[in-house]
Design a protein around this motif. Structure first.
Motif, short mmCIF file in Angstrom:
data_model
loop_
_atom_site.label_atom_id
_atom_site.label_comp_id
_atom_site.label_asym_id
_atom_site.label_seq_id
_atom_site.Cartn_x
_atom_site.Cartn_y
_atom_site.Cartn_z
N LYS A 99 0.84 -1.18 0.00
CA LYS A 99 0.00 0.00 0.00
C LYS A 99 0.88 1.24 0.00
O LYS A 99 2.01 1.22 0.51
N GLY A 100 0.37 2.32 -0.58
CA GLY A 100 1.12 3.57 -0.63
C GLY A 100 1.01 4.33 0.68
O GLY A 100 0.43 5.41 0.74
N ASP A 101 1.59 3.75 1.73
CA ASP A 101 1.49 4.33 3.07
C ASP A 101 2.78 4.02 3.81
O ASP A 101 3.35 2.93 3.66
N THR A 102 3.24 4.95 4.63
CA THR A 102 4.50 4.76 5.35
C THR A 102 4.45 3.58 6.32
O THR A 102 5.49 3.05 6.71
N ALA A 103 3.25 3.16 6.75
CA ALA A 103 3.13 1.99 7.63
C ALA A 103 3.68 0.74 6.96
O ALA A 103 4.11 -0.20 7.64
N TYR A 104 3.69 0.72 5.63
CA TYR A 104 4.14 -0.45 4.87
C TYR A 104 5.61 -0.35 4.49
O TYR A 104 6.05 -0.96 3.52
N THR A 105 6.36 0.43 5.24
CA THR A 105 7.80 0.58 5.06
C THR A 105 8.51 0.18 6.34
O THR A 105 7.88 -0.21 7.32
N THR A 106 9.84 0.31 6.34
CA THR A 106 10.63 0.05 7.55
C THR A 106 11.02 1.36 8.24
O THR A 106 11.81 1.36 9.18
N LEU A 107 10.49 2.47 7.77
CA LEU A 107 10.85 3.78 8.28
C LEU A 107 10.33 4.01 9.70
O LEU A 107 9.31 3.44 10.10
N ALA A 108 11.00 4.88 10.42
CA ALA A 108 10.48 5.34 11.72
C ALA A 108 9.25 6.21 11.47
O ALA A 108 9.21 6.97 10.50
N LEU A 109 8.27 6.09 12.32
CA LEU A 109 7.06 6.90 12.23
C LEU A 109 6.92 7.72 13.50
O LEU A 109 6.87 7.16 14.61
N GLY A 110 6.85 9.03 13.35
CA GLY A 110 6.65 9.90 14.51
C GLY A 110 5.24 9.77 15.07
O GLY A 110 4.35 9.18 14.45
N ALA A 111 5.04 10.30 16.25
CA ALA A 111 3.73 10.22 16.91
C ALA A 111 2.66 10.86 16.03
O ALA A 111 2.79 12.00 15.61
N HIS A 112 1.58 10.11 15.79
CA HIS A 112 0.52 10.60 14.90
C HIS A 112 -0.79 9.90 15.24
O HIS A 112 -0.81 8.86 15.91
N THR A 113 -1.89 10.47 14.77
CA THR A 113 -3.17 9.78 14.80
C THR A 113 -3.49 9.35 13.37
O THR A 113 -3.01 9.94 12.41
N ASP A 114 -4.30 8.31 13.24
CA ASP A 114 -4.62 7.77 11.93
C ASP A 114 -5.85 8.43 11.31
O ASP A 114 -6.68 9.01 12.02
N THR A 115 -5.95 8.30 10.01
CA THR A 115 -7.11 8.73 9.21
C THR A 115 -7.54 10.17 9.49
O THR A 115 -8.72 10.47 9.56
N THR A 116 -6.57 11.05 9.61
CA THR A 116 -6.90 12.47 9.78
C THR A 116 -7.61 13.03 8.55
O THR A 116 -8.25 14.08 8.62
N TYR A 117 -7.50 12.31 7.42
CA TYR A 117 -8.09 12.76 6.17
C TYR A 117 -9.55 12.34 6.03
O TYR A 117 -10.18 12.63 5.02
N PHE A 118 -10.11 11.63 7.02
CA PHE A 118 -11.54 11.32 7.02
C PHE A 118 -12.30 12.43 7.74
O PHE A 118 -11.78 13.03 8.69
N THR A 119 -13.52 12.68 7.30
CA THR A 119 -14.37 13.62 8.03
C THR A 119 -14.57 13.14 9.46
O THR A 119 -14.57 13.94 10.40
N ASP A 120 -14.72 11.84 9.63
CA ASP A 120 -14.84 11.21 10.94
C ASP A 120 -13.69 10.22 11.11
O ASP A 120 -13.80 9.07 10.70
N PRO A 121 -12.55 10.66 11.67
CA PRO A 121 -11.42 9.74 11.84
C PRO A 121 -11.81 8.51 12.65
O PRO A 121 -12.68 8.57 13.52
N CYS A 122 -11.17 7.39 12.34
CA CYS A 122 -11.48 6.14 13.03
C CYS A 122 -11.33 6.31 14.54
O CYS A 122 -10.50 7.09 15.02
N GLY A 123 -12.16 5.57 15.29
CA GLY A 123 -12.20 5.74 16.75
C GLY A 123 -11.11 4.98 17.47
O GLY A 123 -10.14 5.56 17.96
#
Length: 324
Positions: A99-123
């Motif tokens: 998938k075209g997402d950084t989660a599918y890499t070996t890179l470090a990921l800084g602190a974040h919340t998911d699905t900020t691009y949804f009108t209603d982000p996942c709970g």
């Protein structure tokens, strides 16, 4: 309008926020945890304990989860039906760039919340490390966004107000078949209701071009997110834990699943090598709140509504129930 909004931010929290327990890095000494056996027990007491921990702390570990996607999905469905996204309903993936997402890499990921691009982000997000072989790294990072916000408000009120009022455009465009953006402009980093912080919405990798700033707000806004990031990445805020399917520790015995409130707790990871296989799922906030409310009626009933239910009820629930 602006004056009223700032007065709302400066007002004291209403009682609805009192059940929260804010935390920093020291929570590593005693993180909220339930066992897999408790969470799966038919009497639902362990499920109530699990979701109550999420309600108080914004996350909870589940120890002893069998390291299989089947067991993890069964655990996820104890909360409610799963929320399907462009990543599927239940995900089982490695760092193969499927998938075209950084989660599918070996890179470090800084602190974040998911699905900020949804009108209603996942709970809620439940994730479980199934396998990590042939390499090192991949430590899990958790940060209490409400705790960090409380510090920002105390030390830098002007920055807090900017992050509470300025909409932040976001997008997901990693897949050719998808281009997600929220259908509302009410997307600040810090969202409030009745003067109470109810949601953190932050993923710098999903942030689009800022286009809602007045000229005199540009430098203050970027200074505000610099201060926000500095507090997010402070050793006082970061809780790091090395999860492993086979790791046995006094605090986290055996394989652990992790559930986070995606409206409150930010997560991330360190870079890693080798094969690291993860699985998990999203649940909607409404489904989680519904399950917790029903379990609260059974195991921690409000005495007033419980008493009035005997005289005026619908399906055994008091007509004076706060939700009705």
């Amino acid at each position: 309008m602006v004056v009223a909004a700032l007065q709302l931010l400066r007002s004291p929290p209403v009682p609805a926020a009192k059940h929260r327990i804010l935390w920093g890095s020291k929570i590593l000494q005693d993180p909220p945890t339930v066992t897999h056996a408790e969470a799966m027990a038919e009497d639902d007491r362990g499920l109530f304990k699990w979701l109550s921990n999420v309600d108080k702390f914004g996350f909870c570990f589940i120890s002893g989860v069998p390291a299989t996607p089947e067991a993890t999905e069964e655990l996820s469905r104890r909360i409610g039906f799963l929320r399907e996204t462009q990543y599927g309903t239940f995900w089982d993936f490695t760092s193969d760039l499927a998938k075209g997402d950084t989660a599918y890499t070996t890179l470090a990921l800084g602190a974040h919340t998911d699905t900020t691009y949804f009108t209603d982000p996942c709970g809620l997000q439940l994730f479980h490390l199934l396998e990590h072989t042939g390499g090192t790294g991949g430590a899990t990072l958790l940060v209490d966004g409400f705790y960090v916000a409380s510090i920002l408000k105390e030390l830098h009120l002007d920055a807090y107000e900017l992050l509470s009022t300025v909409p932040v455009p976001t997008h997901a465009a990693g897949e050719p078949e998808a281009l997600y953006t929220p259908s509302t402009r009410q997307t600040p980093v810090l969202k409030h209701e009745d003067g109470v912080l109810v949601q953190v919405r932050w993923n710098n990798d999903d942030r689009s071009v800022i286009r809602n700033l007045k000229p005199d707000q540009v430098e203050p806004w970027y200074e505000a997110i610099r201060l926000w990031y500095k507090l997010l990445s402070s050793p006082d805020s970061e809780y790091w834990v090395q999860l492993s399917p086979r790791l046995l520790t006094p605090i986290l015995p055996s394989s652990c699943g992790t559930v986070v409130d995606n409206h409150r707790v930010l997560h991330g990871r360190s870079a890693f090598t080798g094969k690291r296989r993860m699985c998990g799922a999203y649940t909607g906030m409404d489904e989680y709140r519904s399950k917790l409310a029903v379990l609260s009626e059974r195991f921690a009933p409000d005495p007033v509504t419980a008493d009035t239910a005997a005289r005026a009820s619908v399906n055994g629930r008091s007509v004076w129930h706060p939700a009705l």
